[in-house]
Design an enzyme around this catalytic site. Structure first.
Site, PDB file in Angstrom:
ATOM      1  N   LEU A 118     -14.923  15.661 -11.762  1.00 43.15           N
ATOM      2  CA  LEU A 118     -13.717  16.038 -12.485  1.00 43.15           C
ATOM      3  C   LEU A 118     -14.192  16.341 -13.902  1.00 43.15           C
ATOM      4  O   LEU A 118     -14.748  15.468 -14.564  1.00 43.15           O
ATOM      5  CB  LEU A 118     -12.693  14.894 -12.462  1.00 43.15           C
ATOM      6  CG  LEU A 118     -11.252  15.225 -12.839  1.00 43.15           C
ATOM      7  CD1 LEU A 118     -10.680  16.316 -11.931  1.00 43.15           C
ATOM      8  CD2 LEU A 118     -10.372  13.980 -12.770  1.00 43.15           C
ATOM      9  N   ASP A 119     -14.007  17.583 -14.326  1.00 42.20           N
ATOM     10  CA  ASP A 119     -14.584  18.044 -15.587  1.00 42.20           C
ATOM     11  C   ASP A 119     -14.116  17.217 -16.781  1.00 42.20           C
ATOM     12  O   ASP A 119     -13.060  16.586 -16.748  1.00 42.20           O
ATOM     13  CB  ASP A 119     -14.228  19.517 -15.826  1.00 42.20           C
ATOM     14  CG  ASP A 119     -14.847  20.427 -14.783  1.00 42.20           C
ATOM     15  OD1 ASP A 119     -15.964  20.118 -14.332  1.00 42.20           O
ATOM     16  OD2 ASP A 119     -14.210  21.426 -14.429  1.00 42.20           O
ATOM     17  N   ILE A 120     -14.881  17.288 -17.848  1.00 41.78           N
ATOM     18  CA  ILE A 120     -14.604  16.506 -19.046  1.00 41.78           C
ATOM     19  C   ILE A 120     -13.220  16.796 -19.620  1.00 41.78           C
ATOM     20  O   ILE A 120     -12.538  15.907 -20.146  1.00 41.78           O
ATOM     21  CB  ILE A 120     -15.704  16.756 -20.104  1.00 41.78           C
ATOM     22  CG1 ILE A 120     -15.598  15.733 -21.222  1.00 41.78           C
ATOM     23  CG2 ILE A 120     -15.671  18.170 -20.640  1.00 41.78           C
ATOM     24  CD1 ILE A 120     -16.802  15.713 -22.125  1.00 41.78           C
TER      25      ILE A 120
END
Length: 242
Positions: A118-120
């Site tokens: 899950l991207d930053i």
């Protein structure tokens, strides 16, 4: 059929991950046709494979954690000045609504790894697990587990663009699997995917002229984010299925 490595066969049967299989073989916990297996051994379909009860007991002690990841945390290893989401797994951040009955132990942090990224700059449901079987089920090459997202966008989306989001786009030279994409409200789309290429949703939106301004994962398989507060976590209960 061609013989395959025993560790690969154990993973295919869903008994453990390949890494776990090698560990179990080293400890003498795997038998093939009644004989203790050795590392590197190959097997063919039809051969009987037995896993020692001690291996199953070890697996039953492994935990899986659901966390509502806030923005600004990465999924795995620390990057630049950003911390991994696992640092949020503390006694203080354990959600009081957790119904699993599992008590927090520092042992639960050992080998805890994300099952999917899950991207930053994305928020929502992230699964961390000590169990290789869980990770394989969610992110393995043959996984069909759905991931559902609410995606706030800017820009104009034509009917044709919406059709392409559902099926017809390619990334990195590969055609994407069919997705389920629909309008949630006037500026938010609902995405349901069965794959997870790097920054996939943001890149898909760019291809049809949209810019993502917010992304939240709300479901992985049967597991929903529900009331889990931002920055808090809970255990996967024994009665829950992904």
């Amino acid at each position: 059929m061609e013989p395959v490595r025993l560790s690969k066969r154990l993973a295919e049967l869903g008994l453990c991950s390949r890494r776990e299989a090698d560990s179990y073989i080293e400890q003498g916990w795997v038998k093939v046709d009644g004989e203790v297996a050795v590392l590197g051994q190959k097997v063919v379909p039809g051969q009987r494979i037995d896993l020692d009860p001690r291996a199953r007991e070890k697996q039953s002690q492994r935990v899986t954690i659901l966390i509502n990841k806030p923005m600004g945390y990465v999924s795995a290893q620390a990057e630049k000045d950003y911390q991994p989401a696992v640092v949020l797994v503390t006694r203080e951040n354990h959600w009081k609504g957790d119904k699993s009955g599992i008590r927090f132990s520092p042992e639960h942090l050992k080998g805890l790894a994300p099952a999917g990224r899950l991207d930053i700059d994305s928020v929502g449901l992230l699964i961390l697990t000590q169990d290789g079987r869980v990770a394989k089920h969610i992110i393995g090459e043959t996984s069909e587990v759905e991931k559902e997202y609410l995606v706030r966008v800017e820009g104009r989306l034509s009917d044709e663009g919406l059709k392409r989001l559902n099926h017809g786009l390619s990334l990195d030279g590969d055609k994407l699997k069919p997705a389920k994409v629909s309008w949630q409200n006037e500026d938010q789309l609902r995405f349901v995917l069965q794959e997870g290429k790097k920054r996939q949703i943001r890149r898909m939106c760019e291809l049809v002229g949209l810019r993502v301004v917010g992304l939240k994962r709300i479901r992985i398989g049967r597991l929903k984010l529900s009331d889990l507060p931002t920055g808090q976590w809970r255990y996967l209960g024994a009665d829950e299925r992904i």
